[in-house]
Motif scaffolding. Structure first.
Motif, PDB file in Angstrom:
ATOM      1  N   PHE A  66      43.899  37.699  21.837  1.00 22.53           N
ATOM      2  CA  PHE A  66      44.217  36.446  22.513  1.00 22.53           C
ATOM      3  C   PHE A  66      43.267  36.301  23.699  1.00 22.53           C
ATOM      4  N   GLN A  67      43.203  35.100  24.241  1.00 24.75           N
ATOM      5  CA  GLN A  67      42.329  34.843  25.367  1.00 24.75           C
ATOM      6  C   GLN A  67      43.016  35.263  26.653  1.00 24.75           C
ATOM      7  N   VAL A  68      42.273  35.906  27.520  1.00 20.32           N
ATOM      8  CA  VAL A  68      42.797  36.246  28.840  1.00 20.32           C
ATOM      9  C   VAL A  68      41.830  35.745  29.906  1.00 20.32           C
ATOM     10  N   TYR A  69      42.353  35.588  31.093  1.00 19.23           N
ATOM     11  CA  TYR A  69      41.522  35.314  32.263  1.00 19.23           C
ATOM     12  C   TYR A  69      41.743  36.443  33.250  1.00 19.23           C
ATOM     13  N   THR A  70      40.655  36.991  33.768  1.00 18.90           N
ATOM     14  CA  THR A  70      40.757  38.051  34.765  1.00 18.90           C
ATOM     15  C   THR A  70      40.237  37.541  36.094  1.00 18.90           C
ATOM     16  N   MET A  71      40.835  38.022  37.167  1.00 19.68           N
ATOM     17  CA  MET A  71      40.458  37.596  38.520  1.00 19.68           C
ATOM     18  C   MET A  71      40.576  38.776  39.464  1.00 19.68           C
ATOM     19  N   ARG A  72      39.745  38.783  40.481  1.00 19.72           N
ATOM     20  CA  ARG A  72      39.881  39.800  41.516  1.00 19.72           C
ATOM     21  C   ARG A  72      41.281  39.747  42.120  1.00 19.72           C
ATOM     22  N   LYS A  73      41.902  40.902  42.253  1.00 18.85           N
ATOM     23  CA  LYS A  73      43.280  40.959  42.745  1.00 18.85           C
ATOM     24  C   LYS A  73      43.382  40.446  44.171  1.00 18.85           C
ATOM     25  N   ASP A  74      42.395  40.758  44.998  1.00 16.43           N
ATOM     26  CA  ASP A  74      42.463  40.317  46.386  1.00 16.43           C
ATOM     27  C   ASP A  74      42.480  38.798  46.493  1.00 16.43           C
ATOM     28  N   ILE A  75      41.761  38.128  45.573  1.00 12.61           N
ATOM     29  CA  ILE A  75      41.751  36.670  45.589  1.00 12.61           C
ATOM     30  C   ILE A  75      43.053  36.124  45.020  1.00 12.61           C
ATOM     31  N   ALA A  76      43.568  36.747  43.960  1.00 13.29           N
ATOM     32  CA  ALA A  76      44.851  36.317  43.391  1.00 13.29           C
ATOM     33  C   ALA A  76      45.956  36.414  44.442  1.00 13.29           C
ATOM     34  N   GLU A  77      45.916  37.464  45.258  1.00 12.01           N
ATOM     35  CA  GLU A  77      46.896  37.599  46.336  1.00 12.01           C
ATOM     36  C   GLU A  77      46.684  36.519  47.387  1.00 12.01           C
ATOM     37  N   GLU A  78      45.430  36.273  47.710  1.00 11.67           N
ATOM     38  CA  GLU A  78      45.109  35.294  48.747  1.00 11.67           C
ATOM     39  C   GLU A  78      45.582  33.888  48.384  1.00 11.67           C
ATOM     40  N   ILE A  79      45.437  33.512  47.115  1.00  8.68           N
ATOM     41  CA  ILE A  79      45.796  32.141  46.711  1.00  8.68           C
ATOM     42  C   ILE A  79      47.228  32.048  46.184  1.00  8.68           C
ATOM     43  N   GLY A  80      47.956  33.155  46.208  1.00 10.17           N
ATOM     44  CA  GLY A  80      49.386  33.134  45.906  1.00 10.17           C
ATOM     45  C   GLY A  80      49.752  32.969  44.445  1.00 10.17           C
ATOM     46  N   VAL A  81      49.046  33.666  43.543  1.00  9.27           N
ATOM     47  CA  VAL A  81      49.363  33.530  42.114  1.00  9.27           C
ATOM     48  C   VAL A  81      49.741  34.860  41.471  1.00  9.27           C
ATOM     49  N   MET A  82      50.090  35.852  42.286  1.00  2.09           N
ATOM     50  CA  MET A  82      50.424  37.161  41.740  1.00  2.09           C
ATOM     51  C   MET A  82      51.679  37.134  40.877  1.00  2.09           C
ATOM     52  N   ASP A  83      52.541  36.132  41.071  1.00  2.00           N
ATOM     53  CA  ASP A  83      53.744  36.047  40.256  1.00  2.00           C
ATOM     54  C   ASP A  83      53.444  35.712  38.803  1.00  2.00           C
ATOM     55  N   LEU A  84      52.208  35.269  38.517  1.00  2.00           N
ATOM     56  CA  LEU A  84      51.813  34.917  37.144  1.00  2.00           C
ATOM     57  C   LEU A  84      51.026  36.030  36.451  1.00  2.00           C
ATOM     58  N   VAL A  85      50.706  37.070  37.169  1.00  2.00           N
ATOM     59  CA  VAL A  85      49.894  38.168  36.628  1.00  2.00           C
ATOM     60  C   VAL A  85      50.633  38.857  35.475  1.00  2.00           C
ATOM     61  N   ASP A  86      49.888  39.190  34.427  1.00  7.04           N
ATOM     62  CA  ASP A  86      50.390  39.881  33.230  1.00  7.04           C
ATOM     63  C   ASP A  86      51.312  39.009  32.387  1.00  7.04           C
ATOM     64  N   LYS A  87      51.336  37.710  32.665  1.00  7.89           N
ATOM     65  CA  LYS A  87      52.179  36.799  31.904  1.00  7.89           C
ATOM     66  C   LYS A  87      51.324  35.797  31.135  1.00  7.89           C
ATOM     67  N   LYS A  88      51.934  35.183  30.123  1.00 10.51           N
ATOM     68  CA  LYS A  88      51.278  34.081  29.437  1.00 10.51           C
ATOM     69  C   LYS A  88      51.493  32.822  30.262  1.00 10.51           C
ATOM     70  N   ILE A  89      50.396  32.154  30.627  1.00  9.91           N
ATOM     71  CA  ILE A  89      50.485  30.986  31.496  1.00  9.91           C
ATOM     72  C   ILE A  89      50.116  29.729  30.724  1.00  9.91           C
TER      73      ILE A  89
END
Length: 498
Positions: A161-184
Motif C-alpha cells: 500500500f502507499q505510505v507517506y513518511t515525514m520527519r517526526k520532529d516536523i510531525a510533532e511541530e505541526i500537530g499530526v502525531m495522532d494520525l501516525v501509523d494510521k490509515k488517513i
C-alpha cells in the motif's frame, strides 16, 4: 578462477561424452568436488568489486561440498551503475558469460524471452516441486510467457500500500502525531502537506509522483502505463488508455496543485534522486513510497535515514498487482550447464545458509546476530569496510531466509511471508497476466517515446494540464495507442478465459 574454469571444462567434456544429464548424475559419476560444475551468478555491488567476495565464495562452496550439492558457485559482482551494459554483454558471451541473474532494474520477462536471453524452467518442476510451492500461484504467472515459466519470482510481499513518511520532529511541530501509523483520508493527507509547507517552506514534501498505488491503477507491469486497469485491477475486466481517463486528468491536476504549492523539489525533472537521500541532506521533509506493513515502512526509513527519526502515514489498502512482483531469477540461454544452474537456484530459494551467504556474507566477519535474530555490522565494521553489500537482500531469490539487517524489527521477514496467505489481502484480477507487445511493437515503441516526452512534465506540474494533455493524447492516438489497447484486451480476455 583458472581452477574453476578447468573444472567446468572437465564436467562439460564428461557431459558431452555421456549426453545431457542432471547434476545428481554428474555427482554420482564424479565425487571429486573440484570437478563439479561451476555456476556463475551475479551478486549486487555498488562498485563491481567486493573485498570479501573470494572469502564468501569459498565459504559458500565449502558449505555446498558439506551437503554434497554437486555444484559450486562463482560469484560475479556487477557494478550497479553499469549493470545493464555488463549483463547485456555477459548474456551474449557463450564462452564466459553469466549463468544465473535477475531481471530487476534490467529488463522484463517478456523482453528477455523475445531477446532469447533466458530458458524455460518447466522441465525442472518435477525435480524441484518445492520451488513451485513457495508462493501463491498467481505470483508464478507473472514470470511466465505463453504459459511457460521463464523466471522464478524473488520472495517479496507481492503486494503493498502507499505510505507517506515525514520527519517526526516536523510531525510533532505541526500537530499530526495522532494520525501516525494510521490509515488517513485524502483530505487529511492534503492537510498534513499544507501544514508542513507552511511551517517549513524551505523543504520539499513530494519527491516522486509516479506512484501507481496512490493513483489506483494496475499498470500490468509496464512502467509507461500504456494500458492499465483502474481500481488497481480489483474485479476489473477492461483495459483502458489511462491517459485519456478522467482519473489521470484528476491526478495531473492534483500534481499541478502540489507543484504550485511548492511541495516538489526545485527543477524536479532534473533532480531524480532518492527520497531518503533528500531527507538526509535536508532538502526534503518527507515523501511517498510503498510498503507491505506500517512496521516495515518504519524499519525501512530507520535503516535508510540516520539523522532524522521518521513517522509513517498509511494512504490506502494492501493490493497485489503485477507491478508488485519486483524481481525474478533466470537461467541464461548461454548457460553451458542449466542442470547445475537450476540446482544452485533451488538452493538459493530453499536453503537458509546458502541464502544468507549471498544476502549477509559470513557470520562474525560481515555481520553478527543479536538476541532477537537481527543482523548488524560487527564492532568496528560499517559499509565502508565490510567488504560485502548487505543493503540489498531483495536482490536475491529468497530474502526471507535471511535475517533482518540493521533493524530491530525481528518480524521483518515473517510479516512478509504472512502476506502470501493473508485472506484479507486483495489482488488484481490481472495478477499473472503478461502482455506480449510483439504484434504491436512499432506502435508500442512510438507511444513509449511519447509518454517519455509528456508524462513526467505533467506529473511534476511543470506544464499546463489542459494544453499538454491535449497534445499528449493526440500524439498517442497518431502513434497507435488504440491498436495497443485492442491487442492488450484481446490477450487479457484470453487470460481470463473469455
Amino acid at each position: 578462477m583458472r581452477k574453476k574454469m578447468m573444472a567446468m571444462a572437465a564436467v562439460t567434456a564428461m557431459m558431452v561424452s555421456a549426453g545431457t544429464g542432471s547434476v545428481a548424475m554428474a555427482a554420482q559419476e564424479n565425487d571429486d568436488p573440484s570437478k563439479w560444475p561451476v555456476v556463475k551468478m551475479e551478486v549486487v555491488s555498488s562498485t563491481g568489486e567486493e573485498a570479501k567476495e573470494q572469502m564468501i565464495e569459498d565459504a559458500l562452496n565449502e558449505y555446498l561440498v558439506s551437503i554434497d550439492a554437486g555444484v559450486q558457485a562463482d560469484l560475479v559482482p556487477l557494478a550497479f551503475g553499469d549493470r545493464a551494459t555488463q549483463l547485456t554483454l555477459l548474456l551474449t558471451d557463450s564462452e564466459n558469460g553469466i549463468d544465473l541473474f535477475c531481471w530487476r532494474f534490467y529488463s522484463s520477462v517478456t523482453d528477455m524471452v523475445n531477446n532469447d536471453q533466458v530458458i524455460a524452467l518447466d522441465d525442472y518442476r518435477d525435480q524441484y516441486p518445492e520451488l513451485w510451492e513457495l508462493f501463491p500461484e498467481s505470483v508464478y504467472k507473472t514470470c511466465q510467457v505463453n504459459g511457460k515459466q521463464y523466471s522464478m519470482p524473488a520472495a517479496d510481499s507481492f503486494g503493498n500500500f502507499q505510505v507517506y513518511t515525514m520527519r517526526k520532529d516536523i510531525a510533532e511541530e505541526i500537530g499530526v502525531m495522532d494520525l501516525v501509523d494510521k490509515k488517513i483520508t485524502e483530505e487529511q493527507f492534503e492537510d498534513i502537506l499544507a501544514k508542513a509547507e507552511a511551517a517549513h517552506p524551505e523543504l520539499c514534501w513530494l519527491t516522486d509522483p509516479t506512484v501507481t498505488s496512490y493513483q489506483g491503477i494496475d499498470n500490468l507491469g509496464f512502467s509507461d502505463w500504456i494500458g492499465v486497469l483502474l481500481n488497481q485491477g480489483i474485479d476489473q475486466d477492461t483495459i483502458v488508455n489511462y491517459y485519456e481517463t478522467d482519473e489521470f486528468r484528476a491526478y495531473c491536476e492534483k500534481c499541478k496543485m502540489w507543484a504550485d504549492n511548492g511541495y516538489y523539489i526545485d527543477d524536479p525533472l532534473n533532480n531524480t534522486g532518492m527520497m531518503a537521500g533528500y531527507v538526509q541532506d535536508g532538502i526534503a521533509g518527507g515523501g511517498m513510497f510503498e510498503a507491505y506493513s506500517v512496521d516495515y515502512a518504519a524499519a525501512l526509513m530507520s535503516a535508510q535515514i540516520k539523522n532524522y527519526e521518521m513517522v509513517i502515514f498509511q494512504l490506502n489498502d494492501f493490493v497485489g498487482t503485477n507491478s508488485t512482483v519486483y524481481n525474478g531469477w533466470n537461467i541464461s540461454s548461454t548457460c553451458q550447464n542449466p542442470d547445475a544452474a537450476m540446482k544452485l537456484l533451488d538452493l538459493l530459494y530453499t536453503d537458509e545458509k546458502v541464502a544468507r551467504f549471498l544476502a549477509l556474507g559470513i557470520e562474525g566477519e560481515t555481520y553478527e546476530l543479536d538476541e532477537n535474530g537481527c543482523a548488524w555490522y560487527p564492532e568496528g565494521v560499517d559499509s565502508s569496510n565490510v567488504g560485502w553489500n548487505l543493503d540489498c537482500p531483495w536482490f536475491y531469490p529468497n530474502e526471507c531466509l535471511g535475517a533482518p539487517f540493521n533493524t530491530t524489527l525481528k518480524t521483518y521477514f515473517t510479516d512478509m511471508t504472512a502476506c502470501w496467505t493473508n485472506p484479507e489481502n486483495k489482488y488484481s484480477k490481472a495478477m499473472g497476466f503478461v502482455f506480449d507487445p510483439a504484434n504491436v511493437y512499432d506502435q508500442y515503441a512510438a507511444c513509449s517515446a511519447t509518454v517519455a516526452e509528456y508524462r513526467d512534465a505533467l506529473l511534476y506540474g511543470q506544464v499546463d494540464v489542459d494544453s499538454a494533455m491535449e497534445k499528449f493524447n493526440e500524439e498517442l492516438k497518431e502513434n497507435g495507442i488504440d491498436e495497443i489497447i485492442e491487442e492488450m484486451q484481446k490477450q487479457y480476455d484470453e487470460f481470463l478465459g473469455k
